[in-house]
Design an enzyme around this catalytic site. Structure first.
Site, PDB file in Angstrom:
ATOM      1  N   GLY A  10       0.832  -1.193   0.000  1.00  0.00           N
ATOM      2  CA  GLY A  10       0.000   0.000   0.000  1.00  0.00           C
ATOM      3  C   GLY A  10       0.864   1.239   0.000  1.00  0.00           C
ATOM      4  CB  CYS A  11       0.232   4.564   1.417  1.00  0.00           C
ATOM      5  SG  CYS A  11       1.060   6.123   1.697  1.00  0.00           S
ATOM      6  CG  PHE A  12       5.906   4.992  -0.807  1.00  0.00           C
ATOM      7  CD1 PHE A  12       5.401   6.220  -0.397  1.00  0.00           C
ATOM      8  CD2 PHE A  12       6.413   4.906  -2.097  1.00  0.00           C
ATOM      9  CE1 PHE A  12       5.403   7.316  -1.229  1.00  0.00           C
ATOM     10  CE2 PHE A  12       6.430   6.002  -2.938  1.00  0.00           C
ATOM     11  CZ  PHE A  12       5.914   7.214  -2.500  1.00  0.00           C
ATOM     12  CD1 TRP A  13       4.742   8.773   1.964  1.00  0.00           C
ATOM     13  CD2 TRP A  13       2.666   9.486   2.439  1.00  0.00           C
ATOM     14  NE1 TRP A  13       4.476   9.854   1.159  1.00  0.00           N
ATOM     15  CE2 TRP A  13       3.208  10.310   1.432  1.00  0.00           C
ATOM     16  CE3 TRP A  13       1.378   9.743   2.891  1.00  0.00           C
ATOM     17  CZ2 TRP A  13       2.502  11.373   0.881  1.00  0.00           C
ATOM     18  CZ3 TRP A  13       0.683  10.800   2.345  1.00  0.00           C
ATOM     19  CH2 TRP A  13       1.246  11.608   1.344  1.00  0.00           C
ATOM     20  CB  CYS A  14       1.414   3.320   5.898  1.00  0.00           C
ATOM     21  SG  CYS A  14       0.270   4.716   5.907  1.00  0.00           S
TER      22      CYS A  14
END
Length: 171
Positions: A10-14
């Site tokens: 998913g979102c690489f930030w997370c």
């Protein structure tokens, strides 16, 4: 000698913080992999025309943390039953993938996936893909260490379903 591991969830930030907090991690880089465009931009990846997936490249000390340990951290950050996105992030650029760089990593990832499936922790089948690694392209600077640079926005992203799911599944 430092090694690397590549995971998409998913979102690489997370995906950065959970690995960044582990002993033996030297750095975690947000980026793109798995596609056919060289040096893609965030906007190109978001267009869903490059074949790339948002991912993280983990730089680690194998004397401190093993690849198998990293795979276990990975499972606890994703919904392995959702093939086309993670939580509020939808589409192929957010699909869950373990990108393996050699046969040893493949065997570890496959065995771990099988063990997770046999545990019956999830009612649905485990659909996370295990694929050969392709070139990894670091994302733009503003994406790096996002949870440190933008803690409020990061927290909002986490609250988009990921945090609750992790708490419910991995009590």
């Amino acid at each position: 000698m430092e090694k690397t591991a590549i995971f998409a969830g998913g979102c690489f930030w997370c995906m950065v913080k959970p690995f960044d907090e582990q002993p033996g991690i030297n750095k975690v880089v947000s980026g793109y992999t798995g596609g056919h465009v060289k040096n893609p931009t965030y906007e190109q990846v978001c267009s869903h025309t490059t074949g790339h997936t948002e991912a993280v490249e983990i730089h680690y000390d194998p004397e401190v943390v093993s690849y198998a340990d990293l795979v276990e951290v990975y499972w606890r950050q994703t919904d392995p039953t959702d093939a086309m996105g993670q939580f509020q992030d939808r589409g192929d650029s957010y699909r869950p993938v373990i990108f393996v760089q050699n046969e040893e990593e493949r065997q570890i990832a496959e065995a771990s996936k099988k063990k997770l499936a046999e545990s019956e922790r999830f009612k649905e089948p485990i659909v996370t893909q295990i694929e050969d690694a392709k070139p990894f392209y670091p994302a733009e600077d503003y994406h790096q260490d996002f949870y440190k640079k933008n803690p409020l926005r990061y927290q909002m992203e986490e609250m988009g379903g990921r945090e609750k799911f992790i708490k419910d599944q991995w009590k």
